[in-house]
Design a protein around this motif. Structure first.
Motif, PDB file in Angstrom:
ATOM      1  N   ASN A 129      -0.263  11.574  -3.328  1.00 35.99           N
ATOM      2  CA  ASN A 129       0.899  10.782  -2.683  1.00 35.99           C
ATOM      3  C   ASN A 129       0.397   9.314  -2.799  1.00 35.99           C
ATOM      4  OD1 ASN A 129      -0.572  10.169  -0.202  1.00 35.99           O
ATOM      5  ND2 ASN A 129      -0.557  12.171  -0.003  1.00 35.99           N
ATOM      6  N   GLY A 130       1.582   8.526  -2.112  1.00 37.49           N
ATOM      7  CA  GLY A 130       1.255   6.850  -2.498  1.00 37.49           C
ATOM      8  C   GLY A 130       0.038   6.486  -1.485  1.00 37.49           C
ATOM      9  N   THR A 131      -0.086   7.173  -0.356  1.00 37.42           N
ATOM     10  CA  THR A 131      -0.899   6.664   0.727  1.00 37.42           C
ATOM     11  C   THR A 131      -2.223   6.949   0.298  1.00 37.42           C
ATOM     12  OG1 THR A 131       0.643   7.111   2.536  1.00 37.42           O
ATOM     13  CG2 THR A 131      -1.604   6.597   3.130  1.00 37.42           C
TER      14      THR A 131
ATOM     15  N   ILE B 261      -3.229   4.360  -2.437  1.00 35.05           N
ATOM     16  CA  ILE B 261      -3.844   3.113  -1.819  1.00 35.05           C
ATOM     17  C   ILE B 261      -5.151   3.230  -1.326  1.00 35.05           C
ATOM     18  CG2 ILE B 261      -3.428   1.369   0.220  1.00 35.05           C
ATOM     19  CD1 ILE B 261      -0.350   2.013   0.179  1.00 35.05           C
TER      20      ILE B 261
ATOM     21  N   ALA C 159       5.182  -3.111   6.672  1.00 35.83           N
ATOM     22  CA  ALA C 159       5.504  -2.419   5.444  1.00 35.83           C
ATOM     23  C   ALA C 159       5.243  -0.899   5.775  1.00 35.83           C
ATOM     24  CB  ALA C 159       4.782  -2.868   4.277  1.00 35.83           C
TER      25      ALA C 159
ATOM     26  N   TYR D 216       1.625   2.510   6.112  1.00 39.29           N
ATOM     27  CA  TYR D 216       1.144   3.199   4.961  1.00 39.29           C
ATOM     28  C   TYR D 216      -0.175   2.577   4.622  1.00 39.29           C
ATOM     29  CZ  TYR D 216       5.810   4.796   4.811  1.00 39.29           C
ATOM     30  OH  TYR D 216       7.015   5.180   5.323  1.00 39.29           O
TER      31      TYR D 216
ATOM     32  N   ASP E 201       0.717  -2.679  -3.534  1.00 36.94           N
ATOM     33  CA  ASP E 201       1.515  -1.719  -3.196  1.00 36.94           C
ATOM     34  C   ASP E 201       2.984  -1.632  -3.731  1.00 36.94           C
ATOM     35  OD1 ASP E 201       2.967   0.335  -1.923  1.00 36.94           O
ATOM     36  OD2 ASP E 201       2.419  -0.196   0.233  1.00 36.94           O
TER      37      ASP E 201
ATOM     38  N   ALA F 216       5.195   0.969  -3.935  1.00 34.65           N
ATOM     39  CA  ALA F 216       5.600   2.250  -3.589  1.00 34.65           C
ATOM     40  C   ALA F 216       7.218   2.011  -3.654  1.00 34.65           C
ATOM     41  CB  ALA F 216       5.215   2.792  -2.177  1.00 34.65           C
ATOM     42  N   GLN F 217       7.544   0.830  -3.574  1.00 37.18           N
ATOM     43  CA  GLN F 217       8.844   0.532  -3.469  1.00 37.18           C
ATOM     44  C   GLN F 217       9.556  -0.471  -4.635  1.00 37.18           C
ATOM     45  OE1 GLN F 217      10.261  -0.921   0.628  1.00 37.18           O
ATOM     46  NE2 GLN F 217       9.165   0.717   1.405  1.00 37.18           N
TER      47      GLN F 217
ATOM     48  N   SER G 287       4.146   5.288  -5.088  1.00 27.83           N
ATOM     49  CA  SER G 287       4.780   6.615  -4.343  1.00 27.83           C
ATOM     50  C   SER G 287       5.386   7.206  -5.247  1.00 27.83           C
ATOM     51  CB  SER G 287       4.900   6.231  -2.980  1.00 27.83           C
ATOM     52  OG  SER G 287       5.549   7.447  -2.613  1.00 27.83           O
TER      53      SER G 287
ATOM     54  N   TYR H 154       7.393   9.741  -3.650  1.00 22.20           N
ATOM     55  CA  TYR H 154       8.046  10.346  -2.516  1.00 22.20           C
ATOM     56  C   TYR H 154       9.499  10.491  -3.165  1.00 22.20           C
ATOM     57  CZ  TYR H 154       9.876  11.440   2.098  1.00 22.20           C
ATOM     58  OH  TYR H 154      10.249  12.122   3.048  1.00 22.20           O
TER      59      TYR H 154
ATOM     60  N   LYS I 244      12.034   7.726  -3.438  1.00 20.21           N
ATOM     61  CA  LYS I 244      11.684   6.437  -4.088  1.00 20.21           C
ATOM     62  C   LYS I 244      12.577   6.158  -5.570  1.00 20.21           C
ATOM     63  CE  LYS I 244       8.532   5.425  -1.403  1.00 20.21           C
ATOM     64  NZ  LYS I 244       8.831   4.962   0.071  1.00 20.21           N
TER      65      LYS I 244
ATOM     66  N   ASP J 132       5.556  15.522  -2.745  1.00 22.95           N
ATOM     67  CA  ASP J 132       4.716  14.189  -2.539  1.00 22.95           C
ATOM     68  C   ASP J 132       4.203  13.994  -4.039  1.00 22.95           C
ATOM     69  OD1 ASP J 132       4.841  13.088  -0.025  1.00 22.95           O
ATOM     70  OD2 ASP J 132       3.999  15.040   0.702  1.00 22.95           O
ATOM     71  N   ALA J 133       3.833  12.886  -4.617  1.00 24.98           N
ATOM     72  CA  ALA J 133       3.179  12.467  -5.596  1.00 24.98           C
ATOM     73  C   ALA J 133       2.742  10.803  -5.428  1.00 24.98           C
ATOM     74  CB  ALA J 133       3.928  12.759  -6.872  1.00 24.98           C
TER      75      ALA J 133
ATOM     76  N   TYR K 277      11.053  -1.475   9.088  1.00 23.36           N
ATOM     77  CA  TYR K 277      10.697  -0.229  10.211  1.00 23.36           C
ATOM     78  C   TYR K 277      10.600  -0.920  11.472  1.00 23.36           C
ATOM     79  CZ  TYR K 277       9.178   1.371   5.533  1.00 23.36           C
ATOM     80  OH  TYR K 277       9.165   1.724   4.243  1.00 23.36           O
TER      81      TYR K 277
HETATM   82  C1  LIG Z   1       5.725   0.397   0.932  1.00 23.00           C
HETATM   83  C2  LIG Z   1       5.093   1.933   0.853  1.00 23.00           C
HETATM   84  N1  LIG Z   1       3.765   1.873   0.647  1.00 23.00           N
HETATM   85  C3  LIG Z   1       3.166   3.379   0.804  1.00 23.00           C
HETATM   86  C4  LIG Z   1       3.889   4.404   0.784  1.00 23.00           C
HETATM   87  C5  LIG Z   1       3.123   5.753   0.996  1.00 23.00           C
HETATM   88  O1  LIG Z   1       3.616   6.691  -0.009  1.00 23.00           O
HETATM   89  P1  LIG Z   1       3.612   8.227   0.488  1.00 23.00           P
HETATM   90  O2  LIG Z   1       4.759   8.608   1.455  1.00 23.00           O
HETATM   91  O3  LIG Z   1       3.788   8.937  -0.978  1.00 23.00           O
HETATM   92  O4  LIG Z   1       2.114   8.444   0.930  1.00 23.00           O
HETATM   93  C6  LIG Z   1       5.299   4.191   1.035  1.00 23.00           C
HETATM   94  C7  LIG Z   1       6.207   5.387   1.235  1.00 23.00           C
HETATM   95  O5  LIG Z   1       6.429   6.225   1.922  1.00 23.00           O
HETATM   96  C8  LIG Z   1       5.949   2.947   1.000  1.00 23.00           C
HETATM   97  O6  LIG Z   1       7.102   2.691   1.441  1.00 23.00           O
END
Ligand SMILES: Cc1ncc(COP(=O)(O)O)c(C=O)c1O
Length: 388
Positions: A83-85, A88, A109, A112, A182, A184-185, A206, A208, A211, A218-219, A335
């Motif tokens: 997953n994206g987290t 990171i 952000a 995460y 990062d 992810a977006q 990410s 998700y 996305k 998850d990936a 957020y």
């Molecule tokens: C900016 C940002 N960073 C990191 C993540 C983490 O990704 P994940 O949900 O795949 O762990 C997300 C998304 O959820 C994100 O929007």
């Protein structure tokens, strides 16, 4: 990359406008049902291919996706993770971030990066953002770096907008610390032909489902130009193994990208640019056509923006939200609680002073913006806002 002409990514748009699906008549903030419908044939092919292969974790699909996604980004290496987290966390660990490290990041952000830093035993050093771009302010980063003691910088290309990286890279180079992106977006966002994920030493993605390029679960992935960083992440994602059942130094855990998700991502990747174009076109319409003294829209952007989230600012956010809801238009806040205000950080000292971040958390509102949104729905959102 495989041929993409056997189905249309926008197949069902008009038919779905008025009925049938859950939420008919409402404009949803996102509609993965439509996305699944439009990508169904290619995704089903991919799933069946994996099912029949008898190989489900770290195999040919994963390797092919890593190759194809690295090529898409213009990077030398891509390493798939869970997953994206994790991307990171493992990416930063591969750069040497660990217990006691101090890492500059933004607090708007979604927590995460902060989650990844806490898992590493590192400390976030929060940097305020620019009120217009909502991205890290280089001058504030410079202030945070001035006293020394920073170990890395994480830059988030929030909402799909690629940061103008020159100033950030200058400050980081001056401080002698690596920059991690990062993304992810921001899949596919580019400036002068250079895509997100290729500016820093390494980057996290990410996949998700919501996305711009989303899996069926998850990936994530780490993208880097540095072969050593890629190799370290490859080990970290699988128990720290240097070879089967032999764990080298430096720890590790299980964070693998499975074959099913890799195959689904391969099936969708050829459409990413056209989806980004559609997102950008919707965002451009909003920015051109929303005209209300109490709503601030982002400017119309070029290829540096991939429309992951379309976020307006209003001092009267809750009334604006209620107005949209009364017209069955859903909205969201990305957020509502900045990282430095999260209870998870209580006990780690006084919250940082981040006036812009705090002000934005109370005034930002996300409007529906995704490829399968129809022109008629975009018009509905715009007229709802303009008659507020
Ligand atoms: C900016 C940002 N960073 C990191 C993540 C983490 O990704 P994940 O949900 O795949 O762990 C997300 C998304 O959820 C994100 O929007």
């Amino acid at each position: 990359m495989r041929s993409v002409d056997h189905y249309s990514p926008y197949l069902p748009l008009e038919g779905l406008d008025d009925g049938g699906s859950e939420g008919a008549g409402r404009v949803l903030i996102n509609d993965l049902g439509r996305h699944a419908f439009s990508t169904g044939a290619a995704v089903r092919d991919a799933v069946e291919r994996v099912l029949g292969s008898g190989w489900y974790v770290l195999g040919a699909e994963g390797k092919a996706f890593e190759r194809e996604f690295a090529a898409y980004c213009g990077a030398a290496h891509c390493v798939g993770v869970a997953n994206g987290t994790d991307a990171i966390e493992l990416g930063l660990r591969a750069l040497g971030v660990g217990p006691g490290s101090r890492v500059a990041t933004v607090a708007n952000a979604g927590f995460y990066t902060t989650t990844a830093l806490l898992a590493l035993g590192a400390r976030p050093v929060f940097v305020d953002v620019d009120p217009d771009t909502k991205l890290m302010r280089p001058a504030e980063l410079e202030r945070a770096a001035a006293g020394g003691g920073l170990d890395a910088v994480v830059v988030t290309h929030l909402f799909g907008l690629l940061h103008d990286m020159d100033a950030i890279l200058d400050v980081a180079a001056h401080a002698g610390v690596p920059v991690f992106e990062d993304c992810a977006q921001s899949h596919g966002a580019a400036r002068d032909g250079r895509r997100a994920g290729t500016f820093g030493v390494a980057a996290a993605f990410s996949f998700y489902p919501t996305k711009n390029l989303g899996a069926l679960g998850d990936a994530g992935a780490v993208v880097t130009g540095d072969a050593h960083v890629a190799e370290r992440v490859r080990r970290l994602r699988q128990y720290g193994w240097e070879s089967k059942y032999r764990a080298g130094p430096g720890g590790g855990r299980n964070s693998r990208l499975d074959e099913m998700q890799a195959a689904v991502l391969r099936a969708k990747l050829p459409f990413l640019d056209s989806w980004n174009d559609r997102r950008r076109a919707i965002a451009a319409r909003y920015s051109r056509e929303i005209a209300h003294p109490k709503i601030q829209c982002p400017p119309v952007h070029g290829e540096e923006f991939v429309g992951h989230l379309y976020v307006v600012v209003s001092d009267d956010r809750e009334a604006l939200r209620a107005r949209l809801a009364s017209a069955c238009v859903l909205s969201d806040v990305h957020y509502p609680v900045p990282d430095h205000r999260q209870p998870a950080l209580a006990g780690l000292g006084d919250p940082a002073e981040l006036p812009v971040t705090d002000a934005l958390a109370g005034s930002i509102l996300t409007l529906p913006c995704y490829p399968e949104l129809s022109d008629g729905e975009v018009t509905r959102v715009i007229s709802c806002l303009n008659t507020w």
